[in-house]
Design an enzyme around this catalytic site. Structure first.
Site, PDB file in Angstrom:
ATOM      1  N   HIS A 152       0.859  -1.184   0.000  1.00  0.00           N
ATOM      2  CA  HIS A 152       0.000   0.000   0.000  1.00  0.00           C
ATOM      3  C   HIS A 152       0.894   1.233   0.000  1.00  0.00           C
ATOM      4  O   HIS A 152       1.884   1.289   0.733  1.00  0.00           O
ATOM      5  CB  HIS A 152      -0.899  -0.002   1.252  1.00  0.00           C
ATOM      6  CG  HIS A 152      -1.693   1.273   1.415  1.00  0.00           C
ATOM      7  ND1 HIS A 152      -1.363   2.230   2.347  1.00  0.00           N
ATOM      8  CD2 HIS A 152      -2.800   1.727   0.778  1.00  0.00           C
ATOM      9  CE1 HIS A 152      -2.241   3.227   2.276  1.00  0.00           C
ATOM     10  NE2 HIS A 152      -3.114   2.948   1.338  1.00  0.00           N
ATOM     11  N   HIS A 201       1.613  10.959  -2.176  1.00  0.00           N
ATOM     12  CA  HIS A 201       0.381  10.752  -1.417  1.00  0.00           C
ATOM     13  C   HIS A 201      -0.379  12.066  -1.443  1.00  0.00           C
ATOM     14  O   HIS A 201       0.008  13.028  -0.783  1.00  0.00           O
ATOM     15  CB  HIS A 201       0.705  10.329   0.015  1.00  0.00           C
ATOM     16  CG  HIS A 201      -0.472   9.758   0.730  1.00  0.00           C
ATOM     17  ND1 HIS A 201      -0.571   9.731   2.105  1.00  0.00           N
ATOM     18  CD2 HIS A 201      -1.616   9.188   0.273  1.00  0.00           C
ATOM     19  CE1 HIS A 201      -1.710   9.169   2.460  1.00  0.00           C
ATOM     20  NE2 HIS A 201      -2.356   8.830   1.367  1.00  0.00           N
TER      21      HIS A 201
END
Length: 587
Positions: A121, A167
């Site tokens: 992830h 991110h």
């Protein structure tokens, strides 16, 4: 290693006598049974391998090879093993708990949906989810560990003329997409020949999607698996996709401006909680859904925008060359959970759920999830408030058939140790065949229910004899400034709720080579999903106990008999010397 001195104050020192490593009573008794006049011959060693170690096919050549591997020791007796050499063999690297000769031994010709897949992830993050650097280095590290699913969040750069990986809506520093793609190509098949899936979380305009399509095509060339724009009717097998790269994402849609999320306000509150945890991570949570935990933070899960991935407007605002690259289509579609979990007989797809979405769904839709994962892929990802890159209990997903339980690989803690343990199976190739009960209904049409009370299939008896190696791998004051360490071991099972348990040995004071010699029994209702958890800690009266090593092993691949079990650091790196001598029996 006869005596060791600790300074208590300027004028006072404590001296401790250090015992040498000695074979436990069990080992001495077994050696006496399989030896004559203090010497174990090649034939007697073979009998020991068959009758105690459960190696039914062991030959005289195998026994001779083991003996030859220890001939460099001065204590070796020319006619065979003496007790000391036999003990050295048992505690040596040639006697691990998993069979290194097995390699890839699961059937690799079934569809991808029939396997648990080693899944990362936010694979590009070097640390926390808010302010760490984005880099190709953690991607490379993950691939070298055997991870088969790499996630990249792709965003326009500041000039909107190139694509970065970062991110979104945080302070993470970006890395260029092309750099990540090139590193994936170079390192994809170092640890395993089986396919690497790149999951893209796409925040791009159609023109940048076209640029990504060109990057991917030029970087991977012939190794890219791209069946075209249509959804697959069934997933191919890992065997048929060896050394191939697969792209998985939701069908492209119109670029959405980033939400204005003030992550730093949430950060200060949640980081306090993570800093207060034990050094090795908090104890694992069970299957009980915490309905109130995340009610104020649900909007932060940045992958929640999948829900309109299949709508018509999305398909009209896309780069067609980009869509053709998508081999595994993702998206939730319209409606709620019941609609998301519908099984289409004419196509297969990937569904992504956050960890709390899964925890809530299994209350009502547990069996539907199992049915869905018999044909389709389910990806589970950490909730958005795990700013510290911590993880969750992967057994919740695995026991419901979820193939892609996505983890932050750059962190550490008990959850990640379970992930490492699961994928030690099947030669560490990153694909582990799911048990048959997760792949099909029973004769009455019922699917597996992880919470059902089932009969015990087998009992694993674990004897924890002793440990050694800390003296060589750590400074003598690492655990205690004033005396040798006080070690204890924790042993248990992670699995379905009925099998999950942890037990503890006594604490042995002032001893670098603790000999616990304790036996534990673990009745297992679903041994196919069970992982053996092993931890060693050093008792500290005034502070938190110190971490001294861990490992996690898939029960279905454990070798019975007396084995040397290497321990690992919190980050999963194997210590040079630290091992436990243990015995495994299925009774």
């Amino acid at each position: 290693m006869s005596k060791q001195t600790y300074r208590v104050c300027f004028c006072f020192r404590r001296r401790f006598r250090l015992a040498a490593s000695e074979a436990p009573a069990d080992v001495k008794e077994i050696f006496a049974r399989y030896s004559d006049n203090g010497v174990m011959s090649v034939d007697q060693l073979r009998r020991f391998l068959v009758e105690v170690q459960g190696e039914e096919n062991a030959t005289l050549e195998d026994a001779q090879s083991l003996m030859d591997s220890l001939k460099h020791l001065n204590i070796f007796h020319r006619r065979g093993f003496n007790l000391e050499t036999f003990f050295k063999y048992l505690f040596g690297d040639v006697n691990p708990p998993l069979n290194p000769k097995l390699g890839v031994h699961h059937d690799m010709n079934a569809p991808l949906s029939h396997y648990f897949i080693y899944t990362g992830h936010n694979s590009y993050l070097t640390g926390n989810q808010l302010s760490s650097d984005c880099s190709d280095v953690p991607i490379i590290n993950a691939l070298h560990r055997g991870v088969r699913v790499i996630e990249l969040d792709i965003w326009p750069n500041s000039r909107n003329d190139d694509v970065n990986v970062l991110h979104g809506r945080t302070l993470t520093t970006p890395v260029q997409l092309i750099k990540c793609l090139k590193s994936i190509k170079e390192h994809a098949f170092v640890a395993s020949e089986y396919p690497v899936v790149i999951t893209l979380e796409d925040h791009l305009t159609p023109d940048l999607q076209a640029k990504v399509a060109e990057m991917i095509t030029q970087t991977f060339g012939d190794i890219l698996f791209s069946p075209g724009s249509e959804c697959l009717r069934e997933f191919p097998s890992p065997e048929s996709l060896k050394r191939r790269i697969i792209i998985s994402t939701k069908p492209p849609k119109e670029y959405l401006q980033a939400k204005d999320v003030k992550v730093q306000e949430n950060d200060s509150k949640k980081e306090k909680d993570s800093n207060g945890r034990e050094a090795w991570g908090s104890e694992l949570k069970g299957f009980e859904a915490k309905m109130d935990d995340d009610k104020d933070y649900g909007d932060f899960d940045v992958e929640d925008d999948e829900d309109d991935g299949e709508d018509l407007k999305a398909q009209q605002n896309e780069a067609p060359e980009y869509r053709r690259l998508i081999a595994i289509h993702a998206g939730k579609g319209k409606g709620g959970m019941k609609d998301w979990l519908k099984v289409d007989p004419d196509k297969v797809r990937r569904l992504s759920l956050s960890e709390q979405e899964l925890e809530k769904a299994i209350i009502t839709y547990g069996k539907d999830i199992v049915r869905f994962t018999q044909r389709n892929l389910l990806r589970v990802y950490p909730k958005g408030i795990r700013f510290d890159s911590s993880n969750y209990n992967p057994l919740i997903g695995w026991s419901h058939g979820a193939q892609m339980v996505a983890f932050n690989m750059q962190g550490y803690g008990r959850s990640l140790w379970l992930m490492h343990g699961m994928f030690k199976a099947n030669g560490g190739c990153g694909y582990v065949k799911k048990p048959e009960f997760l792949l099909q209904a029973d004769s009455n049409g019922n699917v597996f229910d992880p919470k059902a009370i089932l009969p015990v299939k087998t009992t694993l008896r674990v004897t924890v004899y002793m440990g050694e190696g800390w003296y060589y791998d750590f400074k003598h004051t690492h655990f205690d400034a004033y005396s040798p360490p006080d070690f204890y071991a924790r042993v248990g099972i992670a699995g379905v709720p009925a099998d999950t348990v942890m037990k503890k040995t006594k604490t042995l004071e002032d001893n670098w080579i603790p000999t616990w010699d304790e036996v534990f029994e673990f009745p297992l209702t679903v041994p196919e999903l069970a992982l053996l958890r092993i931890e060693v800690h050093e008792y500290d009266m005034s502070e938190k106990d110190d971490f001294a090593g861990q490992t996690c092993l898939p029960v279905r691949e454990l070798r019975q008999g007396i084995r040397a079990v290497p321990l690992h650091s919190r980050k999963g790196e194997k210590y040079n010397s630290v091992k436990l001598l243990m015995r495994f029996e299925f009774v």
